[in-house]
Design an enzyme around this catalytic site. Structure first.
Site, mmCIF file in Angstrom:
data_model
loop_
_atom_site.group_PDB
_atom_site.id
_atom_site.type_symbol
_atom_site.label_atom_id
_atom_site.label_comp_id
_atom_site.label_asym_id
_atom_site.label_seq_id
_atom_site.Cartn_x
_atom_site.Cartn_y
_atom_site.Cartn_z
ATOM 1 N N LYS A 182 4.754 11.977 -1.671
ATOM 2 C CA LYS A 182 5.378 10.652 -1.823
ATOM 3 C C LYS A 182 4.579 9.665 -1.000
ATOM 4 C CE LYS A 182 8.702 7.808 -2.913
ATOM 5 N NZ LYS A 182 7.724 7.010 -3.669
ATOM 6 N N GLN A 220 1.533 9.139 6.273
ATOM 7 C CA GLN A 220 2.719 9.234 5.421
ATOM 8 C C GLN A 220 3.441 10.571 5.609
ATOM 9 O OE1 GLN A 220 2.903 6.430 2.920
ATOM 10 N NE2 GLN A 220 5.044 6.994 3.018
ATOM 11 N N LYS A 237 5.539 10.133 8.687
ATOM 12 C CA LYS A 237 6.572 9.130 8.432
ATOM 13 C C LYS A 237 7.689 9.710 7.561
ATOM 14 C CE LYS A 237 4.791 5.316 7.086
ATOM 15 N NZ LYS A 237 4.244 4.156 6.358
ATOM 16 N N ASN A 251 5.008 -8.495 0.741
ATOM 17 C CA ASN A 251 6.337 -7.888 0.670
ATOM 18 C C ASN A 251 6.931 -7.619 2.050
ATOM 19 O OD1 ASN A 251 7.683 -4.920 0.741
ATOM 20 N ND2 ASN A 251 8.454 -6.105 -0.977
ATOM 21 N N LYS A 282 -0.939 9.399 -0.949
ATOM 22 C CA LYS A 282 -1.284 7.975 -1.073
ATOM 23 C C LYS A 282 -2.360 7.850 -2.137
ATOM 24 C CE LYS A 282 -0.185 4.029 0.937
ATOM 25 N NZ LYS A 282 1.042 3.582 1.602
ATOM 26 N N GLY A 309 4.741 1.308 -4.423
ATOM 27 C CA GLY A 309 3.831 0.179 -4.191
ATOM 28 C C GLY A 309 3.213 0.215 -2.813
ATOM 29 N N ASP A 310 2.234 -0.629 -2.608
ATOM 30 C CA ASP A 310 1.623 -0.875 -1.294
ATOM 31 C C ASP A 310 0.871 -2.202 -1.464
ATOM 32 O OD1 ASP A 310 0.981 0.571 1.464
ATOM 33 O OD2 ASP A 310 -0.912 -0.276 0.831
ATOM 34 N N THR A 345 11.214 -2.185 3.711
ATOM 35 C CA THR A 345 10.205 -1.976 4.758
ATOM 36 C C THR A 345 10.327 -3.068 5.828
ATOM 37 O OG1 THR A 345 8.774 -1.023 3.085
ATOM 38 C CG2 THR A 345 7.762 -1.546 5.183
ATOM 39 N N SER A 395 12.913 4.492 -0.848
ATOM 40 C CA SER A 395 12.340 5.128 -2.041
ATOM 41 C C SER A 395 12.957 6.511 -2.235
ATOM 42 C CB SER A 395 10.829 5.285 -1.895
ATOM 43 O OG SER A 395 10.178 4.088 -2.220
HETATM 44 P P1 NAP Z 1 1.268 -7.067 0.001
HETATM 45 O O1 NAP Z 1 2.577 -7.497 -0.534
HETATM 46 O O2 NAP Z 1 0.125 -6.867 -0.905
HETATM 47 O O3 NAP Z 1 0.863 -8.095 1.158
HETATM 48 C C1 NAP Z 1 -0.237 -7.864 1.981
HETATM 49 C C2 NAP Z 1 -0.397 -9.047 2.915
HETATM 50 O O4 NAP Z 1 -1.377 -8.712 3.904
HETATM 51 C C3 NAP Z 1 -0.916 -10.290 2.199
HETATM 52 O O5 NAP Z 1 -0.429 -11.424 2.838
HETATM 53 C C4 NAP Z 1 -2.428 -10.152 2.377
HETATM 54 O O6 NAP Z 1 -3.143 -11.368 2.315
HETATM 55 C C5 NAP Z 1 -2.484 -9.614 3.791
HETATM 56 N N1 NAP Z 1 -3.741 -8.895 3.985
HETATM 57 C C6 NAP Z 1 -4.222 -7.865 3.250
HETATM 58 N N2 NAP Z 1 -5.445 -7.491 3.691
HETATM 59 C C7 NAP Z 1 -5.704 -8.319 4.734
HETATM 60 C C8 NAP Z 1 -6.788 -8.439 5.613
HETATM 61 N N3 NAP Z 1 -7.867 -7.633 5.516
HETATM 62 N N4 NAP Z 1 -6.725 -9.392 6.584
HETATM 63 C C9 NAP Z 1 -5.649 -10.220 6.690
HETATM 64 N N5 NAP Z 1 -4.580 -10.146 5.868
HETATM 65 C C10 NAP Z 1 -4.622 -9.208 4.914
HETATM 66 O O7 NAP Z 1 1.397 -5.673 0.808
HETATM 67 P P2 NAP Z 1 2.657 -5.125 1.613
HETATM 68 O O8 NAP Z 1 3.377 -4.190 0.736
HETATM 69 O O9 NAP Z 1 3.376 -6.236 2.290
HETATM 70 O O10 NAP Z 1 1.919 -4.214 2.715
HETATM 71 C C11 NAP Z 1 1.523 -4.725 3.989
HETATM 72 C C12 NAP Z 1 1.328 -3.561 4.950
HETATM 73 O O11 NAP Z 1 2.546 -2.809 5.059
HETATM 74 C C13 NAP Z 1 0.253 -2.550 4.550
HETATM 75 O O12 NAP Z 1 -0.343 -2.034 5.716
HETATM 76 C C14 NAP Z 1 1.059 -1.451 3.879
HETATM 77 O O13 NAP Z 1 0.394 -0.203 3.905
HETATM 78 C C15 NAP Z 1 2.287 -1.439 4.773
HETATM 79 N N6 NAP Z 1 3.486 -0.837 4.193
HETATM 80 C C16 NAP Z 1 4.012 -1.321 3.048
HETATM 81 C C17 NAP Z 1 5.186 -0.743 2.542
HETATM 82 C C18 NAP Z 1 5.867 -1.281 1.326
HETATM 83 O O14 NAP Z 1 6.967 -0.807 1.036
HETATM 84 N N7 NAP Z 1 5.318 -2.242 0.630
HETATM 85 C C19 NAP Z 1 5.749 0.351 3.199
HETATM 86 C C20 NAP Z 1 5.189 0.809 4.379
HETATM 87 C C21 NAP Z 1 4.063 0.202 4.871
HETATM 88 P P3 NAP Z 1 -4.107 -11.658 1.048
HETATM 89 O O15 NAP Z 1 -3.174 -12.015 -0.064
HETATM 90 O O16 NAP Z 1 -4.984 -12.764 1.485
HETATM 91 O O17 NAP Z 1 -4.880 -10.381 0.794
#
Ligand code: NAP
Length: 447
Positions: A90, A111, A114, A240, A126, A165-166, A209, A379
């Site tokens: 997962k 993961q 976690k 997100n 992943k 998603g991620d 999250t 999830s």
């Molecule tokens: P998302 O909706 O795609 O948003 C990512 C955000 O981070 C955007 O604002 C993006 O800006 C910014 N970003 C990405 N790469 C960057 C970089 N190199 N430098 C500066 N800003 C950057 O993704 P998300 O789901 O929120 O995920 C964010 C983090 O949380 C990731 O590390 C992910 O692995 C972690 N996470 C997510 C979930 C989940 O349920 N979604 C769960 C656990 C952990 P731009 O648009 O400019 O790229």
């Protein structure tokens, strides 16, 4: 002890020397888990951590698709199936140009720990692609997702591997991926999580999250008889996780000062309130705009180009964008500005040196594998609802999410309290996550 850890890391480097993010994630775990293994006979002579750092399976595949101008594009797809000792693999799918095997192996490895911490029966995995969704039309996104799934479907299933998603993969992408999976398999199952509410999704999953990261921080603050009330909070990212972390901070009475994306950050000294956050959500999720556009609508705010928000004076920092976005200098700036609590919404956003600085200063610091586990936990609840063909209410899911985050917090204290009373949440999360998976692997023999 240092020699044992170095010896272990030498073995891991021999095989994975070209994977810096993966080595960083493994080293952080090795430093806290190897001392625990040394103290516990049942793990001796089993090479258990060496088995855990090797993915059970890692695949790469070609993803061809046609863009709007009729050109054929070629991307690379991946799925890393890291560990299935306690349940089906997962973990999310990331679409971002920086995606490579090192990043996906680090994410899959984290993961595993976690998912174990959530207490739900989920292994770790992943995947993703070096595809860049930025600037693509909805039709291009659909064609890419359909092509990606036309290979991935062979390797996943609701009892085998359940992606979510991620970065770069939200509700729109999950919809396209699910549509193609369903067509190819001719079955409607909970093979992906983060689905739309009318077709098997769970209420609170989009929020989970970010909310969970804030619930975890609230528990940490609670150990100091403190709370989010009137706290100045700096958040990175505007996707997100950042959006819903901001929403929960506002609900708990904190003041959100910043949001960011890869071009820079916005600073709003008046605070980003619910109405301004609604604007950000529409800007990012529907118009797919840039965070800099915020200052056109709210001119009291400033946009700081090309920088991260850690220079802004705050009480609490929530890194919610990406890995290694907060380095040692940033950590020292936060500390000298009086920051007392850091809760990671992103995966491994703080570098090793930054974490050392937080620990030295003995502030409240939560690693992502504990504090952002609310997403995958919800999830897990979505998977349960799909299997039972049943839906919990929003409130029921939120109550379960809060309970899970509180349990993870307590487990981190159980395994992470130092002799002087300071809670090392990194040690707590790593050891607690390890014990459950390692014990299952021992019980299942050498497979
Ligand atoms: P998302 O909706 O795609 O948003 C990512 C955000 O981070 C955007 O604002 C993006 O800006 C910014 N970003 C990405 N790469 C960057 C970089 N190199 N430098 C500066 N800003 C950057 O993704 P998300 O789901 O929120 O995920 C964010 C983090 O949380 C990731 O590390 C992910 O692995 C972690 N996470 C997510 C979930 C989940 O349920 N979604 C769960 C656990 C952990 P731009 O648009 O400019 O790229």
């Amino acid at each position: 002890m240092k020699d044992i850890i170095e010896g272990f890391m030498d073995l891991v480097k021999e095989r994975n020397g070209h994977e810096p993010e993966f080595l960083q994630a493994v080293e952080e775990v090795a430093e806290t888990v190897i001392p625990y293994i040394v103290q516990h006979d049942i793990y001796h002579g089993k090479n258990i951590l060496l088995r855990m750092v090797e993915p059970e399976r890692a695949i790469t595949f070609r993803v061809c698709w046609v863009d709007d101008s009729g050109e054929i594009q070629v991307n690379r797809g991946y799925r890393v199936q890291m560990n299935s000792a306690i349940g089906p693999y997962k973990g999310g799918l990331r679409f971002h140009p920086t995606v490579n095997m090192s990043i996906l192996k680090f994410l899959a490895f984290e993961q595993v720990f976690k998912n174990s911490l959530t207490t739900l029966p989920m292994g770790g995995g992943k995947g993703g692609s070096d595809f860049d969704p930025k600037g693509k039309s909805d039709n291009e996104i659909m064609r890419f997702c359909h092509s990606f799934m036309s290979e991935l479907f062979r390797h996943i299933g609701h009892n085998t591997d359940v992606p979510a998603g991620d970065i770069g993969v939200g509700a729109r992408e999950i919809g396209f991926l699910f549509g193609m999976y369903k067509k190819l398999r001719n079955e409607f199952t909970g093979v992906l999580t983060g689905k739309g509410m009318s077709w098997g999704g769970s209420l609170i999953r989009p929020e989970a999250t970010g909310y969970g990261t804030v619930y975890f921080a609230e528990s940490m603050l609670g150990t100091k008889d403190d709370s989010f009330k009137a706290k100045r909070v700096v958040i990175s990212g505007s996707g997100n996780v950042a959006q819903y972390a901001a929403e929960k901070v506002i609900q708990l009475g904190g003041k959100v000062l910043t949001l960011s994306d890869s071009s820079g950050y916005i600073y709003d000294a008046d605070g980003i309130d619910a109405e301004k956050l609604a604007f950000v959500m529409e800007l990012k999720n529907i118009k797919r705009g840039r965070i800099s556009e915020y200052v056109k609508v709210y001119p009291n705010a400033t946009f700081v180009s090309g920088k991260t928000p850690w220079e802004v004076v705050c009480d609490v920092a929530l890194p919610c964008a990406t890995q290694n976005e907060l380095n040692e200098d940033d950590a020292n700036t936060l500390l000298s500005n009086g920051c007392m609590c850091v809760s990671e919404g992103a995966n491994m956003p703080s570098t090793k040196e930054a974490v050392t600085a937080f620990h030295k200063a003995k502030i409240l610091f939560a690693p992502g594998k504990a504090s952002n586990a609310g997403g995958v936990a919800t999830s897990g609840l979505e998977m349960t609802q799909n299997s039972l063909r049943f839906n919990w209410t929003r409130n029921e899911v939120d109550v379960k999410l809060k309970e899970i985050m509180a349990n993870i917090h307590d487990t981190c204290i159980q395994y992470g309290k130092d002799d002087d009373g300071y809670v090392d949440y990194v040690k707590g999360a790593n050891i607690a996550g390890f014990v459950k998976v390692a014990d299952a692997m021992l019980a299942q023999g050498i497979v």
